[in-house]
Scaffold this active site. Structure first.
Site, short mmCIF file in Angstrom:
data_model
loop_
_atom_site.label_atom_id
_atom_site.label_comp_id
_atom_site.label_asym_id
_atom_site.label_seq_id
_atom_site.Cartn_x
_atom_site.Cartn_y
_atom_site.Cartn_z
NE ARG A 234 4.28 68.65 -47.45
CZ ARG A 234 4.96 67.61 -47.38
NH1 ARG A 234 6.52 67.50 -47.72
NH2 ARG A 234 4.71 66.19 -47.32
CG HIS A 282 7.78 67.30 -53.69
ND1 HIS A 282 6.66 67.94 -53.04
CD2 HIS A 282 8.53 66.57 -52.57
CE1 HIS A 282 6.44 67.53 -51.87
NE2 HIS A 282 7.69 66.85 -51.46
#
Length: 319
Positions: A234, A282
């Site tokens: 993250r 991502h």
């Protein structure tokens, strides 16, 4: 009671405008032919009063509040920090996705981008822009240490791929782990010891209050000069300003970043044009709808048949 539960639909509840709702409903229905899987918007008002379990993808909490009998939610994501934050003090129990396929997909990505750094791909890309023909010295993988932050299912699968490729492998976790062939560390002193011997650092940690900002200026400085970073966890785990400074002063050689605090990454972000940064959208370990749906189906079936809940998220820990 069992027959009543079986007549109650299982809604898929996602964020407003989520483009994959139909695809998820289809995959989940295929995996659970004895259930009726519907998008939240297709529930009748009566059905909303009866629902006890929902499948979710970062849902609007207001939609969950419309189902007063709801006992637990099954996320289709492995990371649930946003869901935990959105639900706040809710009584709802949360189950996150634990999918072996996700671990294998992540392990593949860790190996691929580790080799990208190991074989000097960023340097050769820069040389090509300058029409420069300059072979760089080859270094054997046995001479490099790849360190994993996080030794859960993802980290363990990645460690095995890296060992098979010939790298020295270290790993750090919240509690002490033991993995064959891996030098395992834990605690603050263990983290410092591991960072000091790291050539390529791979972050696979969940985002929790303890891990937010973990990789700050002080910890990045503990890496040897010329080390590189891969962040597949993250964005908020790495201090963005401190990372930029470490790259600008050439303490870090390169950063492969698949996650950011704001996604999609804004066009004005410094990362896009920085010569020592590789930006990924991502994509390191996308969830496989078929394997994920099979796991969700098994968990819901056991709940229907036995009243047994899967392993729950510890809200205080965030995973």
């Amino acid at each position: 009671m069992k027959q009543e539960l079986l007549r109650t639909p299982v809604p898929f509840v996602a964020a407003s405008g989520y483009a994959q709702t139909h695809a998820w409903v289809h995959a989940l229905q295929q995996a659970m032919p004895d259930e009726r899987i519907v998008a939240f918007d297709e529930l009748s008002e009566l059905e909303k009063q009866l629902v006890t379990v929902a499948i979710v993808a970062n849902p609007d909490p207001a939609n969950l509040q419309q189902m007063p009998a709801l006992r637990w939610v099954h996320s289709v994501w492995a990371g649930v920090e946003r869901l935990v934050a959105d639900l706040g003090q809710s009584h709802l129990k949360i189950v996150r996705l634990v999918d072996p396929q996700l671990a294998e997909t992540m392990a593949e990505a860790v190996l691929a981008w580790t080799l990208f750094l190991h074989r000097n791909m960023p340097a050769y890309a820069q040389q090509q822009k300058c029409s420069q023909w300059l072979p760089l010295e080859y270094v054997r993988p046995q001479s490099k240490t790849v360190s994993l932050l996080g030794l859960g299912a993802l980290g363990e699968a990645a460690a095995k791929r890296l060992l098979a490729a010939g790298f020295q492998v270290c790993g750090w976790s919240r509690s002490q782990k033991y993995i064959a062939g891996v030098d395992c560390f834990s605690g603050e002193s263990g983290l410092s010891e591991m960072l000091a011997r790291t050539s390529i650092l791979v972050c696979l940690l969940p985002l929790t209050p303890d891990t937010k900002g973990l990789l700050n200026a002080a910890r990045l400085a503990q890496l040897p000069k010329g080390a590189s970073l891969i962040n597949f966890a993250r964005g908020a785990i790495v201090s963005d300003a401190d990372l930029q400074a470490a790259l600008d002063c050439r303490h870090l050689q390169h950063a492969v970043l698949d996650v950011f605090e704001t996604e999609p990454l804004p066009a004005a972000s410094w990362h896009w044009q920085h010569p020592q940064v590789t930006v990924l959208p991502h994509i390191s370990a996308p969830t496989d709808k078929q394997t994920a749906s099979a796991i969700v189906a098994g968990n819901i079936r056991r709940y229907r048949d036995e009243g047994r809940l899967p392993v729950l998220v510890e809200v205080g820990r965030g995973y």
